[in-house]
Design a protein around this motif. Structure first.
Motif, mmCIF file in Angstrom:
data_model
loop_
_atom_site.group_PDB
_atom_site.id
_atom_site.type_symbol
_atom_site.label_atom_id
_atom_site.label_comp_id
_atom_site.label_asym_id
_atom_site.label_seq_id
_atom_site.Cartn_x
_atom_site.Cartn_y
_atom_site.Cartn_z
ATOM 1 N N LEU A 228 6.692 19.266 -15.102
ATOM 2 C CA LEU A 228 8.013 19.696 -14.624
ATOM 3 C C LEU A 228 8.925 20.036 -15.801
ATOM 4 O O LEU A 228 9.631 21.059 -15.791
ATOM 5 C CB LEU A 228 8.630 18.581 -13.771
ATOM 6 N N VAL A 229 8.882 19.191 -16.839
ATOM 7 C CA VAL A 229 9.690 19.453 -18.039
ATOM 8 C C VAL A 229 9.232 20.733 -18.717
ATOM 9 O O VAL A 229 10.045 21.571 -19.130
ATOM 10 C CB VAL A 229 9.607 18.251 -19.007
ATOM 11 N N LEU A 230 7.916 20.903 -18.832
ATOM 12 C CA LEU A 230 7.363 22.082 -19.510
ATOM 13 C C LEU A 230 7.737 23.378 -18.801
ATOM 14 O O LEU A 230 8.011 24.396 -19.433
ATOM 15 C CB LEU A 230 5.833 21.971 -19.583
ATOM 16 N N LEU A 231 7.759 23.355 -17.473
ATOM 17 C CA LEU A 231 7.983 24.591 -16.711
ATOM 18 C C LEU A 231 9.457 24.899 -16.500
ATOM 19 O O LEU A 231 9.830 26.057 -16.339
ATOM 20 C CB LEU A 231 7.277 24.491 -15.347
ATOM 21 N N VAL A 232 10.311 23.875 -16.487
ATOM 22 C CA VAL A 232 11.704 24.105 -16.090
ATOM 23 C C VAL A 232 12.722 23.627 -17.132
ATOM 24 O O VAL A 232 13.626 24.372 -17.527
ATOM 25 C CB VAL A 232 11.995 23.400 -14.733
ATOM 26 N N ILE A 233 12.580 22.383 -17.586
ATOM 27 C CA ILE A 233 13.672 21.704 -18.289
ATOM 28 C C ILE A 233 13.654 21.926 -19.795
ATOM 29 O O ILE A 233 14.694 21.840 -20.453
ATOM 30 C CB ILE A 233 13.630 20.187 -17.959
ATOM 31 N N ALA A 234 12.494 22.192 -20.393
ATOM 32 C CA ALA A 234 12.336 22.211 -21.853
ATOM 33 C C ALA A 234 13.391 23.036 -22.600
ATOM 34 O O ALA A 234 13.945 22.570 -23.606
ATOM 35 C CB ALA A 234 10.929 22.687 -22.221
ATOM 36 N N PRO A 235 13.717 24.280 -22.174
ATOM 37 C CA PRO A 235 14.684 25.083 -22.946
ATOM 38 C C PRO A 235 16.073 24.459 -23.048
ATOM 39 O O PRO A 235 16.853 24.813 -23.939
ATOM 40 C CB PRO A 235 14.742 26.406 -22.179
ATOM 41 N N LEU A 236 16.386 23.525 -22.124
ATOM 42 C CA LEU A 236 17.725 22.921 -22.128
ATOM 43 C C LEU A 236 17.939 22.001 -23.331
ATOM 44 O O LEU A 236 19.070 21.614 -23.618
ATOM 45 C CB LEU A 236 17.939 22.124 -20.833
ATOM 46 N N PHE A 237 16.852 21.649 -24.039
ATOM 47 C CA PHE A 237 16.972 20.770 -25.204
ATOM 48 C C PHE A 237 17.203 21.550 -26.498
ATOM 49 O O PHE A 237 17.045 20.990 -27.583
ATOM 50 C CB PHE A 237 15.705 19.909 -25.348
ATOM 51 N N TYR A 238 17.600 22.801 -26.400
ATOM 52 C CA TYR A 238 17.794 23.644 -27.587
ATOM 53 C C TYR A 238 18.768 23.013 -28.586
ATOM 54 O O TYR A 238 18.523 22.979 -29.779
ATOM 55 C CB TYR A 238 18.308 25.031 -27.163
ATOM 56 N N SER A 239 19.885 22.469 -28.083
ATOM 57 C CA SER A 239 20.945 21.957 -28.962
ATOM 58 C C SER A 239 20.756 20.506 -29.379
ATOM 59 O O SER A 239 21.630 19.923 -30.023
ATOM 60 C CB SER A 239 22.309 22.100 -28.272
ATOM 61 N N LEU A 240 19.629 19.890 -28.997
ATOM 62 C CA LEU A 240 19.392 18.483 -29.331
ATOM 63 C C LEU A 240 19.235 18.320 -30.840
ATOM 64 O O LEU A 240 18.407 18.969 -31.474
ATOM 65 C CB LEU A 240 18.126 17.994 -28.618
ATOM 66 N N GLN A 241 20.046 17.418 -31.424
ATOM 67 C CA GLN A 241 19.984 17.191 -32.874
ATOM 68 C C GLN A 241 18.695 16.452 -33.262
ATOM 69 O O GLN A 241 18.254 15.541 -32.562
ATOM 70 C CB GLN A 241 21.187 16.360 -33.326
ATOM 71 N N LYS A 242 18.129 16.831 -34.391
ATOM 72 C CA LYS A 242 16.901 16.183 -34.874
ATOM 73 C C LYS A 242 17.151 14.726 -35.249
ATOM 74 O O LYS A 242 16.238 13.894 -35.176
ATOM 75 C CB LYS A 242 16.348 16.947 -36.081
ATOM 76 N N CYS A 243 18.386 14.400 -35.644
ATOM 77 C CA CYS A 243 18.680 13.013 -36.010
ATOM 78 C C CYS A 243 18.521 12.085 -34.805
ATOM 79 O O CYS A 243 18.141 10.917 -34.949
ATOM 80 C CB CYS A 243 20.078 12.888 -36.610
ATOM 81 N N VAL A 244 18.772 12.588 -33.588
ATOM 82 C CA VAL A 244 18.599 11.785 -32.368
ATOM 83 C C VAL A 244 17.114 11.474 -32.166
ATOM 84 O O VAL A 244 16.735 10.348 -31.818
ATOM 85 C CB VAL A 244 19.175 12.525 -31.143
ATOM 86 N N LEU A 245 16.271 12.477 -32.402
ATOM 87 C CA LEU A 245 14.829 12.269 -32.281
ATOM 88 C C LEU A 245 14.347 11.251 -33.318
ATOM 89 O O LEU A 245 13.485 10.415 -33.021
ATOM 90 C CB LEU A 245 14.087 13.602 -32.469
ATOM 91 N N ALA A 246 14.900 11.329 -34.528
ATOM 92 C CA ALA A 246 14.522 10.375 -35.578
ATOM 93 C C ALA A 246 14.923 8.955 -35.196
ATOM 94 O O ALA A 246 14.169 8.000 -35.426
ATOM 95 C CB ALA A 246 15.175 10.773 -36.900
#
Length: 675
Positions: free
Chosen positions: A421-439
């Motif tokens: 579901l994420v791959l088909l629909v939601i993934a592009p919405l994470f464009y502005s997610l900062q890399k520091c949050v992932l870290a």
């Protein structure tokens, strides 16, 4: 002395007969055997028809959805660790869940991305990217690309290798990752085929725990630059941890304040909530999906606050929807990564097999170790054609899966649907997610491994050797490199086993009154000894490494070195002869004779061999020498409680003279009575 007679079993058939029998069994083909083979290779065909819909479905759906929700942010975060774009982490988790659903035998483990494996993949990817020249200065790289494009337009298209520079950095990174994943999967399937799962026994719990903790320091170090918003090259090779921290402190003045504040805020939210999840896990039906909440909130804040445009924050960037067409691994890269894939394959299957066996034992069902190796191997081979990197079981997600009601492998299929579901629909919405949050998400998930330091006092109390193995493996994995750290840990743990057998315990034994039991005189009080008899136990196999230790300890414990006694006798005899020549009187001679025949205090040594698992040729030769040396000073040596393997070695090594095999006793008490 009543001799005990044991009739030996008939010898096994010859090796040729065994090989022929095994070959006939393997090569025979019957419908029942084909059915068993197919059902064994595809366990889903066994458990799916027996699936109890009403009893299992709700628990599987709930656990699958929760693990999927947790896996989405972690897949994106761990992609960064593996040196890949976020979309490839989602691909990896999606395909791994589906394939393990088909091939896996464990009902509870969660197969997907694992931090240590991602780190090892990322190190190889960075190295290959540097070799290929993608980390050069932008101007140089553009010149190379333009030159390659010009050559491609002016030279015959037969030579396709010149088109490779047209693949950008992220494309080449996943090519390297997928190729190494393919090779690691092939290794794992080969291990399953040749049934070499025993390799994992060399990775003890303390070794694996130390390795994971040491690798956690490297993971933390690799993510630190994202917390500060620094753009510095990733260090690799020996001493990368120290080199990275030196680079960070050299560039600390370039810290992006926006990324730093975001990181601190995320830590303040994630750590307390994670602690609450653990503290109240018995009361909560499902853990709070705080990582997903943080990612959504951070993405919205970054998008509407224009943090990338205003403050220059590094963001995840475009994440495409759907799937890329399948692409085979780059066969030309295999020689470069084949060696790196070996530790990745071993760590992957060792963690997967140990977790699957642990949870199977806990819930009362069985798993097949070799089938688990096939499963994790195919979880790497098949996805490598779909732009994925290496996977294995992960403890944290497995615990969540178990605690939220998982009943069967169907839970993994539900997880894959959430990721789809994420791959088909939601993934592009994470464009502005900062890399520091992932870290921050990656670092917070290291808490379990780093908490092992709290267990060190308890571990030291239980086993000092295991604690030292843990510390050595942890230090080597952190300070040198992950691969070398694993090798150092394996070698050091083997050396510890060798050292334990090289200098084993070797006490004298005493008799427990009114029994036939003999125990260590140094360990227990009120034990009795028989006059003229010394009972000695050697608590290790007797082989070439510890043969000298055996002799020296025996001489020390009995207080008599027969070689020295013989030398003293010879010296006294020579002196006696000289004195006899000088003075024909018998006065001096009687003194010398008294010295030569001075009593030793015992006439028999009984060697308790109950702890001697095996003898090699050096061990047999040592026993022969000891018996011969003591016999020459009128002390007999008796062996007791030898196992069948040791008995067989003694007989083959012609330890006994003809008619003396009755001097091999089945118990210490029997030998002492005989003496």
């Amino acid at each position: 002395h009543h001799r005990m007679f044991l009739e030996p079993q008939e010898k096994r058939r010859s090796m040729k007969a065994l090989v022929v029998k095994q070959a006939k069994k393997t090569c025979s083909c019957t419908p029942a055997k084909v059915k068993d083979y197919v059902f064994g290779f595809f366990p889903v065909l066994q458990w799916l028809p027996k699936y109890k819909l009403r009893e299992y479905l709700l628990g599987d759906i709930m656990s699958g959805v929760i693990v999927g929700v947790l896996l989405v942010p972690q897949s994106i975060a761990y992609s960064l660790l593996a040196g890949q774009e976020p979309i490839y982490g989602l691909y990896t988790s999606f395909f791994a869940s589906i394939i393990y659903f088909i091939f896996g035998t464990s009902r509870h483990i969660s197969v997907g991305i694992f931090g240590v494996i991602c780190l090892m993949v990322g190190q190889v990817v960075d190295r290959e990217i540097q070799r290929a020249g993608y980390d050069l200065e932008p101007a140089v790289l553009s010149t190379l690309t333009d030159t390659a494009a010009y050559v491609n337009t002016t030279i015959s298209p037969v030579n396709r290798t010149l088109q490779k520079p047209l693949c950008d950095k992220s494309c080449y990174a996943i090519t390297v990752g997928a190729t190494m994943t393919f090779i690691a999967g092939v290794y794992q399937v080969a291990m399953g085929f040749f049934q070499v799962g025993f390799v994992s026994v060399y990775l003890s719990d303390s070794l694996l725990s130390g390795f994971v903790t040491g690798a956690s320091f490297t993971i933390l170090t690799s993510q630190a630059k994202y917390l500060l918003g620094l753009d510095i090259p990733r260090s690799s090779g020996v001493g990368s941890l120290v080199a990275t921290w030196i680079n960070i402190f050299r560039n600390i003045h370039k810290t992006n304040v926006c990324d730093l504040i975001t990181s601190l805020l995320c830590f303040l939210v994630l750590i307390p909530t994670k602690e609450l999840n653990e503290h109240f896990k018995s009361r909560l039906k499902a853990p709070i999906p705080v990582e997903l909440v943080v990612i959504v909130a951070a993405t919205l804040a970054s998008h509407f606050g224009k943090l990338r445009e205003t403050y220059g924050s590094s963001v995840a960037g475009h994440i495409p929807t759907g799937f890329l067409p399948p692409h085979p691994p780059d066969w030309n890269l295999i020689p470069n990564v084949a060696l790196d894939a070996i530790p990745i394959a071993i760590i992957g299957f060792a963690i997967t097999v140990s977790l699957s066996e642990m949870f199977a034992k806990k819930h009362g069902y069985s798993v097949k170790a070799n089938q688990e190796m096939y499963a994790i191997g195919f979880c790497n081979i098949i996805p490598s054609f779909f732009h994925c990197f290496t996977t294995s079981a992960a403890l944290a997600k497995t615990l969540v899966k178990e605690s939220t009601g998982c009943r069967t492998q169907m839970s993994g299929m539900v997880t894959s649907l959430v990721i789809l579901l994420v791959l088909l629909v939601i993934a592009p919405l994470f464009y502005s997610l900062q890399k520091c949050v992932l870290a921050v998400i990656t670092i917070v998930n290291l808490r379990g491994a780093l908490r092992k330091f709290k267990d060190l006092p308890k571990m030291w109390h239980l086993s000092r050797v295991d604690t030292v193995i843990w510390l050595v493996t942890m230090a080597a994995s952190a300070l040198i490199s992950t691969e070398i750290g694993l090798l150092v840990g394996v070698c050091f743990s083997m050396l510890c086993v060798i050292f334990r057998t090289q200098r084993p315990e070797a006490p004298l034994l005493g008799w427990v009154a009114e029994s036939e039991t003999y125990e260590s005189l140094s360990a227990y009080k009120n034990l009795q000894t028989k006059p003229g008899i010394v009972v000695f136990r050697f608590e290790a196999p007797l082989y070439y490494i510890n043969k000298e230790c055996f002799k020296s300890t025996l001489y020390k414990q009995t207080g008599v070195n027969p070689v020295w006694v013989k030398a003293a006798k010879k010296k006294a005899a020579k002196r006696m002869l000289r004195e006899k020549e000088v003075d024909s009187g018998g006065n001096q001679t009687s003194i010398s004779m008294d010295f030569v025949s001075e009593p030793l205090g015992f006439h028999t040594i009984v060697i308790d061999c109950c702890a001697v698992q095996f003898l090699d040729t050096a061990g047999i030769r040592t026993l022969k020498e000891v018996c011969k040396d003591y016999r020459e000073i009128d002390v007999q040596v008796l062996l007791a409680q030898c196992n069948p393997s040791v008995r067989s070695s003694l007989i083959r090594g012609e330890f006994f003279k003809e008619g003396e095999d009755h001097l091999l006793f089945h118990s210490v008490h029997q030998a002492v009575d005989f003496a």
